[in-house]
Motif scaffolding. Structure first.
Motif, short mmCIF file in Angstrom:
data_model
loop_
_atom_site.label_atom_id
_atom_site.label_comp_id
_atom_site.label_asym_id
_atom_site.label_seq_id
_atom_site.Cartn_x
_atom_site.Cartn_y
_atom_site.Cartn_z
N VAL A 177 26.29 42.31 41.31
CA VAL A 177 27.08 41.77 40.80
C VAL A 177 28.23 42.94 40.42
O VAL A 177 27.90 43.97 40.11
CB VAL A 177 27.01 41.10 39.29
CG1 VAL A 177 25.94 39.77 39.68
CG2 VAL A 177 26.18 41.94 38.41
N VAL A 178 29.51 42.43 40.18
CA VAL A 178 30.75 43.39 40.15
C VAL A 178 31.32 43.14 38.75
O VAL A 178 31.71 42.02 38.35
CB VAL A 178 31.63 43.40 41.20
CG1 VAL A 178 32.71 44.52 40.83
CG2 VAL A 178 31.04 43.56 42.51
N VAL A 179 31.16 44.19 37.87
CA VAL A 179 31.93 43.72 36.54
C VAL A 179 33.22 44.89 36.53
O VAL A 179 33.03 45.97 36.80
CB VAL A 179 31.07 44.33 35.19
CG1 VAL A 179 31.69 44.17 34.16
CG2 VAL A 179 29.78 43.41 35.44
N TRP A 180 34.25 44.19 36.04
CA TRP A 180 35.62 44.93 35.91
C TRP A 180 35.75 45.29 34.39
O TRP A 180 35.42 44.33 33.66
CB TRP A 180 36.68 43.89 36.37
CG TRP A 180 38.25 44.78 35.93
CD1 TRP A 180 38.84 45.38 36.88
CD2 TRP A 180 38.82 44.00 34.99
NE1 TRP A 180 39.98 45.60 36.21
CE2 TRP A 180 40.05 44.66 34.88
CE3 TRP A 180 38.65 43.05 33.89
CZ2 TRP A 180 41.06 44.53 34.11
CZ3 TRP A 180 39.75 42.95 32.94
CH2 TRP A 180 40.73 43.62 33.16
N GLU A 181 36.01 46.54 34.23
CA GLU A 181 36.38 46.97 32.87
C GLU A 181 37.92 47.64 32.80
O GLU A 181 38.38 48.61 33.82
CB GLU A 181 35.25 48.24 32.50
CG GLU A 181 35.39 48.62 31.13
CD GLU A 181 34.71 50.10 31.07
OE1 GLU A 181 34.39 50.24 29.93
OE2 GLU A 181 34.34 50.63 32.07
N TYR A 220 27.51 36.79 42.66
CA TYR A 220 26.79 37.58 43.68
C TYR A 220 27.00 37.88 44.95
O TYR A 220 27.57 36.95 45.82
CB TYR A 220 25.28 36.71 43.85
CG TYR A 220 24.83 36.33 42.20
CD1 TYR A 220 24.21 37.25 41.58
CD2 TYR A 220 24.75 35.06 42.01
CE1 TYR A 220 23.76 36.95 40.20
CE2 TYR A 220 24.44 34.67 40.75
CZ TYR A 220 23.73 35.73 39.82
OH TYR A 220 23.40 35.38 38.68
N LEU A 221 26.98 39.30 45.29
CA LEU A 221 27.48 39.80 46.48
C LEU A 221 26.07 40.60 47.09
O LEU A 221 25.16 40.68 46.27
CB LEU A 221 28.71 40.79 46.37
CG LEU A 221 29.85 40.14 46.13
CD1 LEU A 221 30.89 41.48 45.86
CD2 LEU A 221 30.30 39.25 46.76
N PHE A 222 26.11 40.80 48.34
CA PHE A 222 25.02 41.40 48.89
C PHE A 222 25.49 42.87 49.68
O PHE A 222 26.46 42.79 50.45
CB PHE A 222 24.66 40.37 50.16
CG PHE A 222 24.26 39.04 49.30
CD1 PHE A 222 23.14 38.75 48.68
CD2 PHE A 222 25.33 38.16 49.58
CE1 PHE A 222 22.51 37.59 48.15
CE2 PHE A 222 25.05 36.90 48.95
CZ PHE A 222 23.58 36.71 48.16
#
Length: 171
Positions: free
Chosen positions: A75-79, A103-105
């Protein structure tokens, strides 16, 4: 800085100076990211990158959710620069059906260009699946292209183009 060549693309490894994730980032990680939640080494396997210079201090965090022989689900979280964090959602194509998913791979990210890629392998051989490319755009990612090979036949390629963006239109 160490640079790695992957899939013909120059990629920054994105290893963080930080020893742990900020609380706001930890709070938005899905409960089913079991590799991160249950595995001590998984909690240390995150990566963090700055978004391209115009983003003014915004960062993305890449976290592992599950690991199989064919795929690492992430997963990607933006901050933002104030510490606010959001779990990012991405378009997903699966056999002519579009949906949204966090979800990415097998993700790669090029910090210099803001290009993020995801390679989903349909089987352990890696002879079929999808290859998706996004470009960073102020804390979000715009899908640029998606290629797929739907027949797992033991042969590499050919992948067919499913989607291509001709401009800066959000996906």
């Amino acid at each position: 800085m160490v640079l790695v060549l992957m899939s013909g693309q120059l990629v920054s490894p994105g290893y963080a100076q930080e020893k742990e994730l900020p609380a706001a980032v930890r709070q938005v990680i899905p409960d089913d990211c079991v590799h991160y939640r249950l595995n001590p080494s998984g909690r240390l396997a995150f990566r963090v990158w700055s978004l391209p210079p115009a983003s003014d201090g915004h960062r993305i965090w890449l976290l592992p959710c599950s690991v199989t022989p064919a795929n690492t689900t992430q997963v990607v979280v933006w901050e933002d620069r104030t510490g606010h964090a959001e779990l990012l959602m991405f378009r997903r194509w699966d056999q002519d059906v579009w949906s949204s998913t966090p979800y990415l791979f097998n993700v790669t990210y090029d910090e210099r260009t803001g290009v993020l890629t995801s390679l989903y392998r349909e089987d352990a051989l890696g002879d079929c699946g999808t290859w998706t490319v996004w470009r960073a755009d102020w804390g979000h990612f715009i899908m640029r292209s998606l290629e797929a090979k739907t027949v797992c036949d033991g042969h590499e390629g050919p992948y067919r183009l499913i989607y291509s963006s001709e401009g800066d239109h959000p996906s």
